[in-house]
Write an enzyme that holds these catalytic residues in place. Structure first.
Site, short mmCIF file in Angstrom:
data_model
loop_
_atom_site.label_atom_id
_atom_site.label_comp_id
_atom_site.label_asym_id
_atom_site.label_seq_id
_atom_site.Cartn_x
_atom_site.Cartn_y
_atom_site.Cartn_z
N SER A 1 0.83 -1.20 0.00
CA SER A 1 0.00 0.00 0.00
C SER A 1 0.87 1.25 0.00
O SER A 1 1.63 1.48 -0.94
CB SER A 1 -0.95 -0.04 1.20
OG SER A 1 -1.96 0.92 1.08
N ASP B 1 -8.35 -5.01 -6.22
CA ASP B 1 -7.99 -3.87 -5.37
C ASP B 1 -8.72 -2.62 -5.88
O ASP B 1 -8.58 -2.25 -7.04
CB ASP B 1 -6.48 -3.67 -5.40
CG ASP B 1 -5.96 -2.72 -4.32
OD1 ASP B 1 -6.71 -1.80 -3.95
OD2 ASP B 1 -4.82 -2.91 -3.88
N HIS C 1 -7.74 -5.02 -1.70
CA HIS C 1 -6.52 -4.38 -1.21
C HIS C 1 -5.90 -5.14 -0.04
O HIS C 1 -4.68 -5.22 0.08
CB HIS C 1 -6.82 -2.94 -0.80
CG HIS C 1 -5.61 -2.14 -0.44
ND1 HIS C 1 -4.62 -1.87 -1.36
CD2 HIS C 1 -5.23 -1.57 0.72
CE1 HIS C 1 -3.67 -1.15 -0.77
NE2 HIS C 1 -4.01 -0.96 0.49
#
Length: 341
Positions: free
Chosen positions: A132, A286, A315
């Site tokens: 991330s 995602d 995600h």
């Protein structure tokens, strides 16, 4: 929040930020795993993600993992704003609370670079990897220090925050600042209503639509959606300081490797400057960093590739909570680390 007992602090006196403010000093909290070898050739940097601390990265580190501390020296630096490194919640005036200055991804990476080179004397990194926002930092490492980074593996991340992602982040910011007790970041107590709303907005993005259709929250021990919203999302973000969340959010929102000095605002040019063997690992569904974005970016990296995590965990396929996703990621890391350059 005080520094945890298992970490160390690297102080940067008079650390000037890209936006013009100076932290005196900036404090970078980090933890290392393993031992640096004699020629300092086994180092890996593994930055933290949004709202994460170094302990949140430990699921991917271990003797049976690609990130093996018996073989590698793994440095996990805490991102500025996460409550451990310099943050609104732990910085004294004049930069406390709502006065905390804006910090870019490059500020984070520049501080990490000083840690790596000044404290440890490392001249080459075997790998930089991260999930991330850790992926945003991974790309920035590869662009800012191309001669230092041999391999890069951003997972469930991107090189630049997309307009759609910015829209999501604007919504999160609005939920916190709309709380009646917000007071410009100088609240007397945490804005609990804002944090609760923040958590519930976030819940719609962390996992995919298919995850919810298939009721996979039950695999995490939550029978109902309400239980999941409270026990997973509100429990997590409710433990953070609101100003810290907004500080990291600003960093995320303004991530753009194209603004790196020498790139002239051109993301393609920045990607083309990467010399590391780069494998991006997005998750199939995602909603923040879709595979399409990584496939687009990869074509401009001289030695770039993309491997997509299959499945519906979105995600959070990169969070280490679904074993098949973890095994897939670990396999790609193992393959990249074993590759010749």
């Amino acid at each position: 929040m005080s520094d945890p007992q298992d970490s160390e602090v690297f102080e940067l006196p008079n650390f000037e930020l890209e936006q013009g403010a100076t932290l005196r000093p900036a404090k970078l909290v980090y933890k290392t795993y393993g031992t640096l070898n004699a020629d300092r050739s086994n180092a890996i940097v593994y930055p933290t993600a949004y709202g994460a601390r170094h302990s949140d990265n430990e699921w991917l580190i271990g003797p049976r993992r690609a990130l093996n501390p018996e073989k590698y020296f793994i440095i996990v630096p805490n991102m500025f704003g996460n409550g451990l490194s310099s943050s609104p919640s732990n910085t004294p005036p004049p930069h406390d609370r709502g006065n905390f200055p804006h910090i870019t991804v490059r500020d984070n990476v520049r501080a990490q670079h000083r840690l790596v080179t000044e404290r440890f004397g490392i001249e080459r990194l075997e790998l930089v990897t991260g999930w991330s926002m850790g992926g945003l930092q991974t790309y920035q490492w590869a662009v800012s220090y191309p001669a230092l980074v041999k391999r890069a593996l951003p997972f469930c991340g991107s090189s630049t925050t997309s307009p759609h992602n910015i829209v999501f982040l604007e919504g999160l910011e609005a939920t916190l600042t709309a709380d009646a007790g917000w007071n410009g970041g100088f609240y007397e107590q945490q804005p609990r209503k804002g944090l609760r709303a923040f958590s519930r907005v976030y819940a719609g993005w962390g996992f995919s639509q298919a995850f919810y259709w298939e009721k996979l929250h039950r695999q995490l021990g939550f029978e109902s959606l309400e239980d999941f919203l409270v026990g997973f999302w509100e429990k997590d973000f409710g433990s953070h300081d609101a100003n810290d969340l907004l500080a990291m959010l600003w960093t995320w929102k303004h991530a753009d490797i194209g603004t790196t000095p020498g790139s002239d605002g051109d993301v393609r040019r920045a990607l083309g400057s990467i010399r590391a063997r780069t494998v991006a690992v997005p998750a199939e569904k995602d909603l923040y960093f879709p595979p399409e974005d990584e496939k687009w970016a990869s074509q401009f990296i001289p030695n770039g590739d993309v491997r997509v995590i299959p499945g519906v965990w979105g995600h959070l396929a990169g969070l280490g909570i679904n074993p098949p996703d973890t095994d897939f990621l670990d396999g790609v890391l193992r393959e990249l680390l074993a590759s010749s350059l």
